[in-house]
Design a protein around this motif. Structure first.
Motif, PDB file in Angstrom:
ATOM      1  N   ASP A  83      81.501   9.750  61.162  1.00 47.31           N
ATOM      2  CA  ASP A  83      80.202  10.377  61.408  1.00 47.31           C
ATOM      3  C   ASP A  83      79.100   9.337  61.174  1.00 47.31           C
ATOM      4  OD1 ASP A  83      79.485  10.296  58.631  1.00 47.31           O
ATOM      5  OD2 ASP A  83      80.377  12.264  58.292  1.00 47.31           O
ATOM      6  N   ALA A  84      77.869   9.689  61.512  1.00 46.86           N
ATOM      7  CA  ALA A  84      76.751   8.742  61.456  1.00 46.86           C
ATOM      8  C   ALA A  84      76.536   8.168  60.059  1.00 46.86           C
ATOM      9  CB  ALA A  84      75.473   9.408  61.956  1.00 46.86           C
ATOM     10  N   GLU A  85      76.684   8.993  59.046  1.00 48.07           N
ATOM     11  CA  GLU A  85      76.495   8.512  57.666  1.00 48.07           C
ATOM     12  C   GLU A  85      77.570   7.495  57.292  1.00 48.07           C
ATOM     13  OE1 GLU A  85      76.635  10.448  53.250  1.00 48.07           O
ATOM     14  OE2 GLU A  85      75.506  11.551  54.778  1.00 48.07           O
ATOM     15  N   GLU A  86      78.811   7.785  57.677  1.00 45.68           N
ATOM     16  CA  GLU A  86      79.912   6.859  57.380  1.00 45.68           C
ATOM     17  C   GLU A  86      79.743   5.555  58.161  1.00 45.68           C
ATOM     18  OE1 GLU A  86      82.960   9.678  58.465  1.00 45.68           O
ATOM     19  OE2 GLU A  86      83.709   9.686  56.414  1.00 45.68           O
ATOM     20  N   GLN A  87      79.283   5.648  59.429  1.00 44.42           N
ATOM     21  CA  GLN A  87      79.053   4.440  60.211  1.00 44.42           C
ATOM     22  C   GLN A  87      77.988   3.561  59.557  1.00 44.42           C
ATOM     23  OE1 GLN A  87      78.205   5.592  64.275  1.00 44.42           O
ATOM     24  NE2 GLN A  87      80.379   5.893  64.736  1.00 44.42           N
ATOM     25  N   SER A  88      76.929   4.167  59.047  1.00 43.95           N
ATOM     26  CA  SER A  88      75.889   3.406  58.351  1.00 43.95           C
ATOM     27  C   SER A  88      76.463   2.703  57.124  1.00 43.95           C
ATOM     28  CB  SER A  88      74.736   4.320  57.924  1.00 43.95           C
ATOM     29  OG  SER A  88      74.029   4.762  59.044  1.00 43.95           O
ATOM     30  N   ALA A  89      77.320   3.392  56.397  1.00 45.15           N
ATOM     31  CA  ALA A  89      77.947   2.799  55.216  1.00 45.15           C
ATOM     32  C   ALA A  89      78.835   1.623  55.615  1.00 45.15           C
ATOM     33  CB  ALA A  89      78.756   3.849  54.453  1.00 45.15           C
TER      34      ALA A  89
END
Length: 74
Positions: A29-35
């Motif tokens: 998800d977008a949050e995991e991709q940012s991480a």
């Protein structure tokens, strides 16, 4: 070493194919991709990745690394 760091390390060493890394990244998800992108930065610094590397990756359509080392993206 956490799962993200392990995956990035294996990709950086060529132990996993780039398409597998792209599929893994695309499934986050977008949050995991940012991480992941935050975690990827030290790998790029250690490898001394340059803007030219990013452009070469872009020409080869290896978008996983490109977005991490190209200023003004992500």
């Amino acid at each position: 070493m956490d799962e993200r760091a392990l995956m990035l390390n294996q990709l950086a060493q060529g132990l996993r194919p780039v398409p597998a890394g792209i599929a893994w990244f695309g499934g986050l998800d977008a949050e995991e991709q940012s991480a992941v992108l935050r975690d990827l930065r030290p790998f790029c610094v250690q490898a001394r990745a340059t803007r030219e590397d990013a452009l070469t990756d872009a020409r080869r359509r290896e978008r996983f690394c490109t977005v991490a080392v190209t200023p003004g993206t992500g």
